[in-house]
Motif scaffolding. Sequence first.
Motif, PDB file in Angstrom:
ATOM      1  N   TRP A 137       6.275   0.620   2.786  1.00 32.61           N
ATOM      2  CA  TRP A 137       5.282   1.689   2.817  1.00 32.61           C
ATOM      3  C   TRP A 137       4.184   1.372   1.819  1.00 32.61           C
ATOM      4  O   TRP A 137       4.319   0.494   0.976  1.00 32.61           O
ATOM      5  CB  TRP A 137       5.896   3.063   2.521  1.00 32.61           C
ATOM      6  CG  TRP A 137       6.889   3.100   1.389  1.00 32.61           C
ATOM      7  CD1 TRP A 137       8.232   3.165   1.481  1.00 32.61           C
ATOM      8  CD2 TRP A 137       6.599   3.062  -0.021  1.00 32.61           C
ATOM      9  NE1 TRP A 137       8.819   3.177   0.243  1.00 32.61           N
ATOM     10  CE2 TRP A 137       7.849   3.125  -0.706  1.00 32.61           C
ATOM     11  CE3 TRP A 137       5.442   2.994  -0.781  1.00 32.61           C
ATOM     12  CZ2 TRP A 137       7.939   3.113  -2.094  1.00 32.61           C
ATOM     13  CZ3 TRP A 137       5.526   2.981  -2.166  1.00 32.61           C
ATOM     14  CH2 TRP A 137       6.767   3.048  -2.800  1.00 32.61           C
ATOM     15  N   GLU A 138       3.080   2.124   1.916  1.00 31.80           N
ATOM     16  CA  GLU A 138       1.969   2.024   0.973  1.00 31.80           C
ATOM     17  C   GLU A 138       1.516   3.432   0.622  1.00 31.80           C
ATOM     18  O   GLU A 138       1.357   4.279   1.501  1.00 31.80           O
ATOM     19  CB  GLU A 138       0.802   1.228   1.563  1.00 31.80           C
ATOM     20  CG  GLU A 138       1.129  -0.234   1.849  1.00 31.80           C
ATOM     21  CD  GLU A 138      -0.065  -0.991   2.419  1.00 31.80           C
ATOM     22  OE1 GLU A 138      -1.200  -0.470   2.294  1.00 31.80           O
ATOM     23  OE2 GLU A 138       0.141  -2.084   2.970  1.00 31.80           O
ATOM     24  N   LEU A 139       1.265   3.659  -0.681  1.00 30.02           N
ATOM     25  CA  LEU A 139       0.851   4.975  -1.157  1.00 30.02           C
ATOM     26  C   LEU A 139      -0.275   4.821  -2.162  1.00 30.02           C
ATOM     27  O   LEU A 139      -0.325   3.848  -2.905  1.00 30.02           O
ATOM     28  CB  LEU A 139       2.022   5.702  -1.841  1.00 30.02           C
ATOM     29  CG  LEU A 139       3.309   5.894  -1.038  1.00 30.02           C
ATOM     30  CD1 LEU A 139       4.382   6.477  -1.940  1.00 30.02           C
ATOM     31  CD2 LEU A 139       3.061   6.804   0.139  1.00 30.02           C
ATOM     32  N   GLY A 140      -1.164   5.793  -2.214  1.00 29.24           N
ATOM     33  CA  GLY A 140      -2.225   5.787  -3.211  1.00 29.24           C
ATOM     34  C   GLY A 140      -3.514   6.329  -2.647  1.00 29.24           C
ATOM     35  O   GLY A 140      -3.542   7.389  -2.006  1.00 29.24           O
ATOM     36  N   ILE A 141      -4.600   5.589  -2.882  1.00 28.57           N
ATOM     37  CA  ILE A 141      -5.898   5.863  -2.281  1.00 28.57           C
ATOM     38  C   ILE A 141      -6.360   4.548  -1.667  1.00 28.57           C
ATOM     39  O   ILE A 141      -5.810   3.486  -1.976  1.00 28.57           O
ATOM     40  CB  ILE A 141      -6.907   6.380  -3.332  1.00 28.57           C
ATOM     41  CG1 ILE A 141      -7.127   5.336  -4.435  1.00 28.57           C
ATOM     42  CG2 ILE A 141      -6.437   7.697  -3.936  1.00 28.57           C
ATOM     43  CD1 ILE A 141      -8.191   5.745  -5.460  1.00 28.57           C
ATOM     44  N   PRO A 142      -7.346   4.567  -0.772  1.00 25.96           N
ATOM     45  CA  PRO A 142      -7.741   3.294  -0.136  1.00 25.96           C
ATOM     46  C   PRO A 142      -8.100   2.192  -1.118  1.00 25.96           C
ATOM     47  O   PRO A 142      -7.896   1.012  -0.844  1.00 25.96           O
ATOM     48  CB  PRO A 142      -8.957   3.710   0.715  1.00 25.96           C
ATOM     49  CG  PRO A 142      -8.718   5.143   1.037  1.00 25.96           C
ATOM     50  CD  PRO A 142      -8.055   5.726  -0.183  1.00 25.96           C
ATOM     51  N   PHE A 176      -1.807   6.865   2.846  1.00 28.12           N
ATOM     52  CA  PHE A 176      -0.399   6.561   3.114  1.00 28.12           C
ATOM     53  C   PHE A 176      -0.328   5.570   4.269  1.00 28.12           C
ATOM     54  O   PHE A 176      -1.124   5.628   5.189  1.00 28.12           O
ATOM     55  CB  PHE A 176       0.383   7.827   3.503  1.00 28.12           C
ATOM     56  CG  PHE A 176       0.120   9.015   2.644  1.00 28.12           C
ATOM     57  CD1 PHE A 176      -0.962   9.848   2.910  1.00 28.12           C
ATOM     58  CD2 PHE A 176       0.912   9.292   1.562  1.00 28.12           C
ATOM     59  CE1 PHE A 176      -1.225  10.946   2.128  1.00 28.12           C
ATOM     60  CE2 PHE A 176       0.661  10.392   0.759  1.00 28.12           C
ATOM     61  CZ  PHE A 176      -0.414  11.215   1.046  1.00 28.12           C
ATOM     62  N   LYS A 177       0.630   4.681   4.199  1.00 28.59           N
ATOM     63  CA  LYS A 177       0.831   3.744   5.301  1.00 28.59           C
ATOM     64  C   LYS A 177       2.320   3.488   5.457  1.00 28.59           C
ATOM     65  O   LYS A 177       3.021   3.232   4.471  1.00 28.59           O
ATOM     66  CB  LYS A 177       0.100   2.423   5.051  1.00 28.59           C
ATOM     67  CG  LYS A 177       0.234   1.432   6.217  1.00 28.59           C
ATOM     68  CD  LYS A 177      -0.599   0.175   5.985  1.00 28.59           C
ATOM     69  CE  LYS A 177      -0.470  -0.797   7.137  1.00 28.59           C
ATOM     70  NZ  LYS A 177      -1.257  -2.025   6.920  1.00 28.59           N
ATOM     71  N   LEU A 178       2.824   3.566   6.690  1.00 27.50           N
ATOM     72  CA  LEU A 178       4.231   3.341   6.979  1.00 27.50           C
ATOM     73  C   LEU A 178       4.378   2.019   7.712  1.00 27.50           C
ATOM     74  O   LEU A 178       3.577   1.681   8.581  1.00 27.50           O
ATOM     75  CB  LEU A 178       4.815   4.464   7.833  1.00 27.50           C
ATOM     76  CG  LEU A 178       4.884   5.853   7.190  1.00 27.50           C
ATOM     77  CD1 LEU A 178       3.547   6.554   7.290  1.00 27.50           C
ATOM     78  CD2 LEU A 178       5.963   6.683   7.856  1.00 27.50           C
ATOM     79  N   GLY A 179       5.423   1.290   7.345  1.00 29.44           N
ATOM     80  CA  GLY A 179       5.690   0.038   8.036  1.00 29.44           C
ATOM     81  C   GLY A 179       6.420   0.266   9.343  1.00 29.44           C
ATOM     82  O   GLY A 179       6.692   1.401   9.765  1.00 29.44           O
ATOM     83  N   ASP A 180       6.793  -0.803   9.994  1.00 24.48           N
ATOM     84  CA  ASP A 180       7.470  -0.728  11.281  1.00 24.48           C
ATOM     85  C   ASP A 180       8.972  -0.879  11.140  1.00 24.48           C
ATOM     86  O   ASP A 180       9.657  -1.339  12.047  1.00 24.48           O
ATOM     87  CB  ASP A 180       6.930  -1.823  12.224  1.00 24.48           C
ATOM     88  CG  ASP A 180       5.457  -1.620  12.522  1.00 24.48           C
ATOM     89  OD1 ASP A 180       5.035  -0.441  12.557  1.00 24.48           O
ATOM     90  OD2 ASP A 180       4.744  -2.612  12.702  1.00 24.48           O
ATOM     91  N   GLY A 181       9.508  -0.519   9.952  1.00 27.55           N
ATOM     92  CA  GLY A 181      10.945  -0.647   9.738  1.00 27.55           C
ATOM     93  C   GLY A 181      11.740   0.257  10.656  1.00 27.55           C
ATOM     94  O   GLY A 181      11.218   1.175  11.310  1.00 27.55           O
ATOM     95  N   LEU A 182      13.050   0.031  10.730  1.00 32.99           N
ATOM     96  CA  LEU A 182      13.907   0.786  11.636  1.00 32.99           C
ATOM     97  C   LEU A 182      14.297   2.152  11.081  1.00 32.99           C
ATOM     98  O   LEU A 182      14.860   2.965  11.801  1.00 32.99           O
ATOM     99  CB  LEU A 182      15.179  -0.031  11.933  1.00 32.99           C
ATOM    100  CG  LEU A 182      14.945  -1.384  12.616  1.00 32.99           C
ATOM    101  CD1 LEU A 182      16.276  -2.098  12.820  1.00 32.99           C
ATOM    102  CD2 LEU A 182      14.213  -1.208  13.941  1.00 32.99           C
ATOM    103  N   SER A 183      14.012   2.402   9.801  1.00 36.36           N
ATOM    104  CA  SER A 183      14.393   3.686   9.215  1.00 36.36           C
ATOM    105  C   SER A 183      13.591   4.804   9.858  1.00 36.36           C
ATOM    106  O   SER A 183      12.404   4.668  10.145  1.00 36.36           O
ATOM    107  CB  SER A 183      14.129   3.672   7.708  1.00 36.36           C
ATOM    108  OG  SER A 183      14.339   4.957   7.175  1.00 36.36           O
ATOM    109  N   HIS A 184      14.264   5.925  10.129  1.00 33.99           N
ATOM    110  CA  HIS A 184      13.603   7.083  10.717  1.00 33.99           C
ATOM    111  C   HIS A 184      13.314   8.162   9.689  1.00 33.99           C
ATOM    112  O   HIS A 184      12.975   9.284  10.056  1.00 33.99           O
ATOM    113  CB  HIS A 184      14.471   7.667  11.845  1.00 33.99           C
ATOM    114  CG  HIS A 184      14.625   6.727  13.003  1.00 33.99           C
ATOM    115  ND1 HIS A 184      13.634   6.528  13.941  1.00 33.99           N
ATOM    116  CD2 HIS A 184      15.654   5.928  13.360  1.00 33.99           C
ATOM    117  CE1 HIS A 184      14.048   5.651  14.855  1.00 33.99           C
ATOM    118  NE2 HIS A 184      15.276   5.266  14.515  1.00 33.99           N
TER     119      HIS A 184
END
Length: 465
Positions: A375-380, A449-457
């Motif tokens: 994941w990614e968190l913060g500001i652009p 915010f940015k979410l990856g393509d991981g398998l976690s739901h």
Amino acid sequence: MASTSVSFSEDLTCSICLMLFTDPVTLLCGHAFCRGCIRDCLDLSPTCPHCRAPVDTRGLHLLNSHVLKNLTEKTREATKRKREDGQDKQTGPWTCSEHFEKFKLFCSDDQQLACLICRDSQKHSQHKFEPMSEAAALIKKKLKILAYNVSADTNALETLAETQKEAVTRTKQRAQELKTMIRDKFKEMYQFLNEREEALGALVKGAEEQGMQRMTKSLHEIEEAIAENKKIKTNVTSALEIHRPERFLKTWTEEKMFNVTFGSFSPKRENFQVEKTELSLGPYESHLQMFIWKEMIQVVEPREEHLLLEIDQTSLAVSRDQSSALVCNYQHGGTRRNDEFRKRRIPVLPNSTRSTERLGGRHYWEVYAGGRSDWELGIPQCVLKKLDGKFHIYTLGHSSALNLECKLSKIGLYLNCPKKELSFFNAETLAHIHTANLEGTAFPVSAYFKLGDGLSHDPLTICRY
């Protein structure tokens, strides 16, 4: 010989007029002056001009110094003869002491005055000379430039000093504001805690008083029954101690002991039971701090951020209350794990979510990332990134790795726009992780915010208090 003459002439010079003595006189302290010079000085102050010894001016008689007068006259005559013979070269502050010529030039190399003979001497060979007027004008020009630069620099320093004083004043004021804020906020919490302490204490005290009333009454009734039993036992014991039958029976009948013993006694233990009071605070007893903390959150009204989210593609879903975002792998045939999420088709940033409002001032929000591996968190302009369990900070195009041993499932972000800083915290322990300098960033900014393509739901959740 010349140096001796000069030294001798200096000894014959009045320290007041700085010339050879004229009618020299001597004071009692031994110092000599011209008669006219010392009279003028004594009129102003009755002390010796040389040693400050007091001088009695009443009936003052100045002693003539015939020796000094004769020596002075001889010195004047010798000087006069030397001038007439041409032996005395003219010297003075504007005359070369080496060549007895007037200064007319200025040596730029040695930075000193020079005469025409000096210019041609070996000592000043290949030196640059200028007329005194030109040299003085050039030096004055340089001094004016220097004076201007010094003045400008002084003005700049004075401005800096004033700015620094203002910064000191502002810092003191800001410190006082923060101290006042801390004191007021803690006073508010202390007041709440004191009130809750008193309320819970009063609750325990009320339950204690009610229980004590019941238990005290029961104890009193039991003690009365014990007293009655002891009285019967005493009568029975005294009767049993009579050994002669006729006397025993006579006492039995005359004192009506039958009624006192068998008639008045009946077992009482079945009529009583021990009264108990179980004092309890319910969940407050085992989880007092947690429940009080939850109550405090409601009372002190902590400031929380309500970030509205927008997304970029159909693979991201945002909850109805806009507090959570989830990757939904519809393109892979996956199913939505939570009916709370609804898809939004608002293109913003690739594979990302951000707040719709622009943030200025100071803001703090927390994000629960759960067990997601990327994941990614913060500001652009600055993000904390987790990828395959490793953490990196990306700030204005620069990246650096972070060595974090914790799982970091809940992250706190503090955006301080006035100071142009973004800080990351472990929201579980409030431990500081990293503070990024955002100099050069245009404010206000958006939360990112940015979410990856991981398998976690697990959803990426903006925490609510």
